[in-house]
Design a protein around this motif. Structure first.
Motif, short mmCIF file in Angstrom:
data_model
loop_
_atom_site.label_atom_id
_atom_site.label_comp_id
_atom_site.label_asym_id
_atom_site.label_seq_id
_atom_site.Cartn_x
_atom_site.Cartn_y
_atom_site.Cartn_z
N ARG A 228 0.54 -1.07 0.00
CA ARG A 228 -0.05 -0.09 0.12
C ARG A 228 0.79 1.11 0.00
O ARG A 228 0.20 2.51 -0.29
CB ARG A 228 -0.98 -0.06 1.29
N GLY A 229 2.07 1.26 0.32
CA GLY A 229 3.02 2.21 0.30
C GLY A 229 3.23 2.54 -1.15
O GLY A 229 3.88 3.78 -1.60
N ARG A 230 2.99 1.62 -2.23
CA ARG A 230 3.43 1.94 -3.54
C ARG A 230 2.34 2.01 -4.35
O ARG A 230 2.18 2.60 -5.53
CB ARG A 230 4.34 0.73 -3.94
N TYR A 231 1.02 1.24 -4.03
CA TYR A 231 -0.19 1.23 -4.97
C TYR A 231 -1.28 0.88 -3.93
O TYR A 231 -1.13 -0.37 -3.26
CB TYR A 231 0.06 0.37 -6.02
N ARG A 232 -2.41 1.58 -4.33
CA ARG A 232 -3.52 1.05 -3.34
C ARG A 232 -4.54 0.11 -4.32
O ARG A 232 -5.23 0.77 -4.99
CB ARG A 232 -4.49 2.29 -2.88
N SER A 233 -4.04 -1.12 -4.48
CA SER A 233 -5.10 -1.77 -5.44
C SER A 233 -6.06 -1.90 -5.04
O SER A 233 -6.93 -2.04 -3.83
CB SER A 233 -4.43 -3.31 -5.44
N ARG A 234 -7.00 -2.30 -5.93
CA ARG A 234 -8.68 -2.32 -5.54
C ARG A 234 -9.15 -3.62 -6.11
O ARG A 234 -8.38 -4.74 -5.95
CB ARG A 234 -9.28 -1.35 -6.65
N SER A 235 -10.14 -3.76 -6.26
CA SER A 235 -10.95 -5.11 -6.43
C SER A 235 -10.18 -5.73 -8.02
O SER A 235 -9.79 -5.14 -8.71
CB SER A 235 -12.43 -5.09 -6.88
N ASP A 236 -10.18 -7.07 -8.03
CA ASP A 236 -9.68 -7.77 -9.15
C ASP A 236 -10.33 -7.56 -10.53
O ASP A 236 -9.81 -7.47 -11.40
CB ASP A 236 -9.89 -9.23 -8.78
N GLU A 237 -11.78 -6.99 -10.10
CA GLU A 237 -12.33 -6.85 -11.53
C GLU A 237 -11.96 -5.39 -11.96
O GLU A 237 -11.50 -5.19 -13.22
CB GLU A 237 -13.92 -6.76 -11.03
N LEU A 238 -11.72 -4.54 -11.13
CA LEU A 238 -11.22 -3.22 -11.47
C LEU A 238 -9.79 -3.22 -12.01
O LEU A 238 -9.49 -2.91 -13.14
CB LEU A 238 -11.21 -2.23 -10.35
N GLU A 239 -8.94 -3.88 -11.40
CA GLU A 239 -7.34 -4.28 -11.75
C GLU A 239 -7.58 -4.78 -13.47
O GLU A 239 -6.86 -4.62 -14.17
CB GLU A 239 -6.83 -5.05 -10.79
N CYS A 240 -8.55 -5.84 -13.48
CA CYS A 240 -8.44 -6.34 -14.83
C CYS A 240 -8.77 -5.45 -15.65
O CYS A 240 -8.33 -5.48 -16.81
CB CYS A 240 -9.59 -7.69 -14.81
N VAL A 241 -9.97 -4.62 -15.49
CA VAL A 241 -10.21 -3.66 -16.48
C VAL A 241 -9.17 -2.45 -16.65
O VAL A 241 -8.95 -2.06 -17.82
CB VAL A 241 -11.61 -2.93 -16.05
N MET A 242 -8.43 -2.03 -15.81
CA MET A 242 -7.19 -1.34 -15.87
C MET A 242 -6.30 -1.93 -16.79
O MET A 242 -5.99 -1.16 -17.82
CB MET A 242 -6.81 -0.81 -14.59
N ILE A 243 -5.87 -3.00 -16.69
CA ILE A 243 -5.07 -3.50 -17.55
C ILE A 243 -5.40 -3.66 -18.90
O ILE A 243 -4.57 -3.17 -19.98
CB ILE A 243 -4.63 -4.97 -17.11
N GLU A 244 -6.70 -4.04 -19.20
CA GLU A 244 -6.86 -4.26 -20.57
C GLU A 244 -7.10 -2.60 -21.15
O GLU A 244 -6.53 -2.62 -22.40
CB GLU A 244 -8.30 -4.94 -20.79
#
Length: 124
Positions: A81-97
């Protein structure tokens, strides 16, 4: 800088990219101004997505040949969390694509932009 605390995503984009698209993806993306947030590069069959200002690795996406093109076998996101505040897997998947389609392939990806806004809204 590599990802410190990788967290495997349970969802990855289902799209299969053609050989031509894969070649364009492998060219990567270099931010041109201070306002752009991402540096993206490939080594072998792995795509690395780093924050441009800090150099922190945020996503690592592994590709395999599939159905006449290239698909994503697995992906990890930084969970420190000091580098990145990851969210749900669904949102991260959308962001990658979304980044792949918009930054690397030059596509509008309007439907993904709308979906990412909707998912981000859940965190505000």
């Amino acid at each position: 800088m590599p990802i410190l605390v990788p967290r495997a995503l349970s969802a990855v984009p289902a799209r299969v990219w053609s050989h031509g698209e894969w070649e364009r993806i492998r060219l990567g993306y270099r931010s041109r101004t201070m306002d752009e947030k991402w540096e993206i590069f490939a080594e072998g069959n792995t795509l690395f997505m780093h924050r441009s200002w800090t150099g922190y690795g945020i996503y690592e996406v592994s590709f395999v040949e599939a159905n006449g093109g290239f698909g994503i076998a697995e992906s990890v996101v930084e969970s420190d969390r000091g580098r990145y505040r990851s969210r749900s897997d669904e949102l991260e998947c959308v962001m990658i694509e979304l980044m792949m389609r918009s930054l690397l392939l030059g596509e509008a990806a309007t439907e993904l932009r709308g979906l990412s806004e909707k998912l981000w809204g859940a965190y505000r």
